[in-house]
Structures are given as structure tokens and as C-alpha cells.
Design a protein around this motif. Structure first.
Motif, PDB file in Angstrom:
ATOM      1  N   SER A 510      14.777  -8.234  90.086  1.00  0.00           N
ATOM      2  CA  SER A 510      13.634  -9.163  90.016  1.00  0.00           C
ATOM      3  C   SER A 510      13.909 -10.290  89.034  1.00  0.00           C
ATOM      4  O   SER A 510      13.721 -11.478  89.342  1.00  0.00           O
ATOM      5  N   GLU A 511      14.355  -9.917  87.838  1.00  0.00           N
ATOM      6  CA  GLU A 511      14.636 -10.930  86.819  1.00  0.00           C
ATOM      7  C   GLU A 511      15.791 -11.834  87.240  1.00  0.00           C
ATOM      8  O   GLU A 511      15.816 -13.022  86.909  1.00  0.00           O
ATOM      9  N   SER A 512      16.774 -11.263  87.966  1.00  0.00           N
ATOM     10  CA  SER A 512      17.889 -12.081  88.446  1.00  0.00           C
ATOM     11  C   SER A 512      17.423 -13.131  89.436  1.00  0.00           C
ATOM     12  O   SER A 512      18.055 -14.175  89.594  1.00  0.00           O
ATOM     13  N   GLN A 513      16.327 -12.864  90.126  1.00  0.00           N
ATOM     14  CA  GLN A 513      15.725 -13.841  91.035  1.00  0.00           C
ATOM     15  C   GLN A 513      14.709 -14.733  90.325  1.00  0.00           C
ATOM     16  O   GLN A 513      14.022 -15.524  90.980  1.00  0.00           O
ATOM     17  N   HIS A 514      14.616 -14.603  89.014  1.00  0.00           N
ATOM     18  CA  HIS A 514      13.634 -15.346  88.218  1.00  0.00           C
ATOM     19  C   HIS A 514      12.205 -14.976  88.607  1.00  0.00           C
ATOM     20  O   HIS A 514      11.293 -15.807  88.574  1.00  0.00           O
ATOM     21  N   ARG A 515      12.018 -13.693  88.970  1.00  0.00           N
ATOM     22  CA  ARG A 515      10.682 -13.135  89.191  1.00  0.00           C
ATOM     23  C   ARG A 515      10.405 -12.206  88.016  1.00  0.00           C
ATOM     24  O   ARG A 515      11.036 -11.161  87.872  1.00  0.00           O
ATOM     25  N   PHE A 516       9.483 -12.575  87.157  1.00  0.00           N
ATOM     26  CA  PHE A 516       9.238 -11.845  85.912  1.00  0.00           C
ATOM     27  C   PHE A 516       7.923 -11.071  86.028  1.00  0.00           C
ATOM     28  O   PHE A 516       6.864 -11.646  86.286  1.00  0.00           O
ATOM     29  N   ILE A 517       8.018  -9.753  85.851  1.00  0.00           N
ATOM     30  CA  ILE A 517       6.882  -8.858  86.057  1.00  0.00           C
ATOM     31  C   ILE A 517       6.227  -8.563  84.711  1.00  0.00           C
ATOM     32  O   ILE A 517       6.913  -8.217  83.740  1.00  0.00           O
ATOM     33  N   ASN A 518       4.900  -8.669  84.655  1.00  0.00           N
ATOM     34  CA  ASN A 518       4.202  -8.519  83.383  1.00  0.00           C
ATOM     35  C   ASN A 518       3.013  -7.575  83.529  1.00  0.00           C
ATOM     36  O   ASN A 518       2.412  -7.491  84.599  1.00  0.00           O
ATOM     37  N   GLY A 519       2.676  -6.889  82.429  1.00  0.00           N
ATOM     38  CA  GLY A 519       1.595  -5.913  82.456  1.00  0.00           C
ATOM     39  C   GLY A 519       0.436  -6.237  81.550  1.00  0.00           C
ATOM     40  O   GLY A 519      -0.359  -5.357  81.215  1.00  0.00           O
ATOM     41  N   HIS A 520       0.319  -7.494  81.123  1.00  0.00           N
ATOM     42  CA  HIS A 520      -0.834  -7.892  80.312  1.00  0.00           C
ATOM     43  C   HIS A 520      -1.125  -9.367  80.561  1.00  0.00           C
ATOM     44  O   HIS A 520      -0.269 -10.110  81.042  1.00  0.00           O
ATOM     45  N   TYR A 521      -2.336  -9.776  80.241  1.00  0.00           N
ATOM     46  CA  TYR A 521      -2.679 -11.184  80.306  1.00  0.00           C
ATOM     47  C   TYR A 521      -2.140 -11.872  79.055  1.00  0.00           C
ATOM     48  O   TYR A 521      -2.159 -11.293  77.950  1.00  0.00           O
TER      49      TYR A 521
END
Length: 536
Positions: A510-521
Motif C-alpha cells: 500500500s505504501e509503495s503505491q503511495h496509499r497511506f492507511i490511518n487509524g485516527h483523525y
């Protein structure tokens, strides 16, 4: 343009509200027993083999926020995950390292402590990074290298091999370099071992000390030259000295940060002065004389071409090493910063080394910010950072709650702003940005930042590290995005990004595709950082 900044100075984002049908293409069903409940009932996997197609309705919403800077991709926030963090800020924390001593455990079982020396290497690496007992680490240190000692037996230095007869080629006798680094970077190792292994000037090689900084009895920093660098033209490293050891943010004080950054400013100004043919008097500079030189340089780069056109600055704080042999962060826990200058052009080649096919401009990360600024103005006829600053100052929460804070700002003064970006590329990313002056010009590099602004930057960098460490961050990469010296653009600020590593987010596809996953606002992370600064 792909950015979350909209003309008018507001953040925009999308929301995925999943509802869909899935055709069942399964051919074989194999229901099996998984175990038994405490009540004695059978638990099997029949729910994994549904009959017929599946209809998904009301799945978790996902916020999609394009990064303000289009080259940094997009952040995705799971609503249910972030809602839980908003209701309980303690979820936004990395647990502190637990005390662990193998020596004490062996002693309690009446086993010889020297049993450690017979452990397989993966266990030794794990112990080297996880133990908090100096007794464990001292044993490991003696397993991976040879020391010289005083008459009383106190470790004094390293034993050096015979080499090739040339004293300059002598190398310390280290039998396991990975274990050596893991031990030397553990804060619990006694200081005299740290000094002997890595901190004393020369322990890590022959890099020349070409600058230093002193402030009273507590702050002492060396500036090293790295000649054979991964950066063309070499780079410089500002390291805390052997009489000012800093292995954690709590021990780093304001004078230390001032000194680390002062060496960066001084070296950059002196190198640029030489490139411009400006004659300098003396070998060191007070804050006042350094500011006079900066003003001279700021004027000179507008009138005269110079080979060196941009700065490069970075800081890897923290160290870890997996038992499987993967280095997880920087090469040295000791507080140090690296910096260099980037030339305006280099020769280009198409086949081998000759003949030259012309010239190209070497990469500078700040150029990507410049491209965003230019693209935004081309699309909307407006200045990107004017809208970005307004969006930060008028931010609204994505979850619509009014009982939670909405500010993204952690700390600011009249010169800089430290804030949480709306779209974080690291789950705990912080950004530091210079503010426009009274004429509306944004200082975009350290040639354009006056004394007061540099002081503000130094203070904000220290506060950002303190806030992150307060939540448990142990590994943080910090980078600078700066404008080229001769760039006419006066609407691009100087930006620093602080990117902590999170234990459950090592970086994968995901990060290699520049898709960053987050679990808070982002607003909730800003709130916990403000709390940490109040408590520090």
C-alpha cells in the motif's frame, strides 16, 4: 490537480460508503472443526462457506484525502477505527518498552549468566535491542568485539587489528558488526562502553572533524566531514560529542538543538560564500556575524549565478534491529543530523562515460513542492500556500463532531507553524512550515530565514520530537523541503516533515503505491500532541 486544497482555502476529501454484491464462485466446501468453546460447544468454520451470493451493505466508511502535495499520494482513514481513537486518545500511543533482564532471570533459576554466550545469533540480536539490563549488554559487547582496558579492568577503547601495516588502515576487531551496532545503540549500555564503541571521535572511522559547537558544560557537538558520501560533493554530520551523550529525546535540550542546527547554518553559509567568491574573516561566527553573512548571501544569489543551488538536510533518530537480521531504521541512535548542498547541474551521459550529452539538474526534494505550487497556480490562478494556510486555520473535522477539537495546529509563533497534515503519510506525521512575512513573502530556505525565524524553526523541531516521543515514538525520520536559492518564487515556505515509524505499519505494498492507511483523525493526533507539550 490532485490535492486536498481547494481554491478558497478549504480541505476537500472523498468518502467511500461501500455497498455491493459479490457473486459466489466457490466450487468446494470443506467445513472443519476449529476447536471448542469454554462451554464445551463445537466451533467450526461453516461461516466461511456461505450459500449463494453475498450482499455487502453498510460496510465501514473510508475517508480518502489526497495529500496537499500531489507527489505524496493519498491517505485513507477507516471511520470505525478513527471513531474509536476519537473516543479514547490512549489508543494513539505506542507502549513504552518493558524492562527486561536475562541475567536476572538466569540468576533466579540458579543458572550461569555466561549461558548467554551460547545463544543462537537471532536470540543475541533480540537481546541486544530489547534488554534494559546493562549486565546483559556488557556480556554481548564482549561477544562481538575486543576491548582495551585500564589497569583496573575498566573498558577504555577498542582493540585494533594489524591491518596492512599502515596505521590509517587499522580496523577495530569486531566479530559481528550487526550485534555490535545493536548493542552500541541500546540506551541501557553504560556510557563508557558507548564512548569506546561508537561515540568517541574516530571510533566510527577516519571522518575529519571540521567544526564544533560548545555551550557551557552540557552541550558539545562535533561536525564531521563525510568525503565518500552518497551525496555528490560530500555531506556533513553534526554529532553529539562523547561528553554530551544523547540517546533519547528527554535528554536533548534546547541548547543541543540550537547547536546542531547552528552547525548546519554555519556550514551552508560558509560553503555558499566560497562558491560566490565572498571572502570571510575568521573560522567561527557569532549569531550576529552569521546573520550579517546570510543577508550578504541573500543579496548575492539574486545577482550572481552559483554552482550550489539547494540544501539537503535530514535526521534519523532512533535505532532497531530485528532478530532476523533486518535493520529497521538509522545506523546510529546517537543524536546526529546530516546536511549537504546540491549543485545546479551535472553532466549527462547516454553511453558509458563519454562523451557528455549535455547537462541535467540534480534532484532536490524541494523542487517537487515548487512543481505543486506552479501547477496549482496554473490550474486555479491562486497561490497554493495562501489557500493551504487558510485551510489549516479554518479546518473542520471530517466526522462532523463538535465535541472534539478541530485544530490541526500543535504549536506556533509569529514565524512558524507546527501542525498535523490533513493527509498524513506516516500515521503520526507532523509538519513544520515557515509563515509569510508582513510583505506576504514566505521564507523558502535557510538563506531566506532571519535569526528569529531560525530560532523558531529550531524550537519547533525540538517540540515536535518531544511530542512524538511523549506518545511513545522511538524512531523518527525528519526531512527538509527547501526552495532553490535562486528561485524567483516567493510563495513557497520552508517545510520540515517528521515521519515516525509505527510498529504495526512497516511499509508494504500500500505504501509503495503511495496509499497511506490511518487509524485516527488528524485533529485527534494534534490534540494528543498538544497535551504532550503541556506535560513536557
Amino acid at each position: 490537480m490532485r490535492t486536498c486544497i481547494s481554491p478558497g482555502g478549504v480541505f476537500s476529501y472523498g468518502i467511500h460508503k461501500p455497498s455491493y454484491q459479490v457473486r459466489n464462485l466457490r466450487v468446494r466446501t470443506q467445513v472443519e472443526e476449529l476447536g471448542y468453546s469454554r462451554a464445551g460447544t463445537n466451533v467450526d468454520n461453516h461461516c466461511n462457506y456461505p450459500n449463494g451470493d453475498i450482499h455487502v451493505s453498510g460496510a465501514d466508511w473510508i475517508y480518502e484525502i489526497a495529500n496537499p502535495f500531489s507527489f505524496l499520494g493519498t491517505t485513507f482513514i477507516g471511520k470505525s477505527w478513527a471513531d474509536s481513537s476519537a473516543d479514547n486518545y490512549e489508543r494513539i500511543r505506542i507502549p513504552r518498552q518493558q524492562d527486561m533482564s536475562l541475567s536476572r532471570l538466569l540468576a533466579s533459576e540458579q543458572l550461569d549468566k555466561s549461558l548467554i554466550s551460547r545463544f543462537p545469533r537471532p536470540l543475541l540480536l533480540s537481546l541486544a535491542t530489547c534488554s534494559t539490563d546493562p549486565a546483559d549488554l556488557i556480556q554481548l559487547a564482549h561477544l562481538c568485539c575486543r576491548f582495551t582496558t585500564t589497569e583496573s579492568g575498566t573498558v577504555q577503547g577498542l582493540q585494533y587489528g594489524s591491518g596492512s601495516g599502515n596505521e590509517e588502515n587499522l580496523r577495530p576487531e569486531i566479530s559481528d558488526h550487526d550485534l555490535f551496532e545493536a548493542v552500541a545503540n541500546n540506551p541501557a549500555l553504560p556510557d563508557h562502553y558507548k564512548i569506546a564503541m561508537v561515540v568517541r571521535p574516530g571510533a566510527q572511522g577516519g571522518s575529519e572533524i571540521i567544526g564544533d559547537y560548545h555551550d557551557g558544560r552540557d552541550t558539545h557537538i562535533y561536525e564531521y566531514l563525510r568525503k565518500n558520501s552518497y551525496i555528490g560533493g560530500g555531506h556533513y554530520a553534526a554529532n553529539m560529542a562523547d561528553d554530551a551523550i544523547r540517546y533519547d529525546i528527554d535528554s536533548l535540550n534546547r541548547q543541543d538543538m540550537t547547536g546542531l542546527r547552528y552547525l548546519y547554518y554555519q556550514r551552508t553559509y560558509v560553503r555558499l560564500a566560497a562558491a560566490l567568491g565572498i571572502q570571510l574573516q575568521g573560522d567561527s561566527f557569532s549569531e550576529e556575524t552569521l546573520e550579517d553573512l546570510r543577508l550578504h548571501l541573500q543579496d548575492a544569489v539574486k545577482r550572481q549565478e552559483v554552482d550550489l543551488t539547494a540544501t539537503l538536510w535530514g535526521w534519523n533518530f532512533g535505532f532497531d534491529f530485528s532478530s532476523s537480521g533486518y535493520r529497521l531504521h538509522a545506523s546510529h541512535q546517537q543524536v546526529h543530523q546530516q546536511y549537504a548542498l546540491i549543485p545546479g547541474s551535472i553532466e549527462t551521459y547516454h553511453d558509458g562515460f563519454s562523451p557528455s550529452a549535455g547537462n541535467c539538474k540534480p534532484f532536490s526534494s524541494g523542487d517537487m513542492i515548487t512543481e505543486c505550487v506552479q501547477a496549482y497556480h496554473s490550474c486555479y490562478g491562486k497561490h497554493f500556500f495562501d489557500d493551504y494556510l487558510q485551510a489549516i486555520n479554518t479546518n473542520k473535522r471530517m466526522d462532523g463532531r463538535n465535541d472534539k477539537p478541530s485544530s490541526l495546529v500543535i504549536w506556533e509563533d509569529e514565524n512558524v507553524m507546527l501542525f498535523v497534515p490533513k493527509a498524513q503519510t506516516s500515521q503520526w506525521e507532523l509538519q513544520l512550515m515557515s509563515k509569510p512575512d508582513r510583505q506576504g513573502r514566505w521564507p523558502g530556505n535557510i538563506i531566506e530565514t532571519d535569526t528569529a525565524t531560525r530560532r523558531s524553526i529550531d524550537m519547533a523541531l525540538l517540540k515536535s520530537q518531544q511530542a512524538l516521543a511523549g506518545r511513545g515514538a522511538r524512531m523518527v525520520t525528519s526531512i527538509e523541503y527547501s526552495k532553490r536559492f535562486s528561485a524567483p518564487e516567493d510563495k513557497q515556505p520552508l517545510i520540515y516533515c517528521l515521519l515516525p515509524k509505527i510498529p504495526q505499519s512497516p511499509g508494504a505494498f500500500s505504501e509503495s503505491q503511495h496509499r497511506f492507511i490511518n487509524g485516527h483523525y488528524p485533529e485527534d493526533f494534534a490534540a494528543v500532541c498538544r497535551t504532550e507539550l503541556k506535560n513536557s
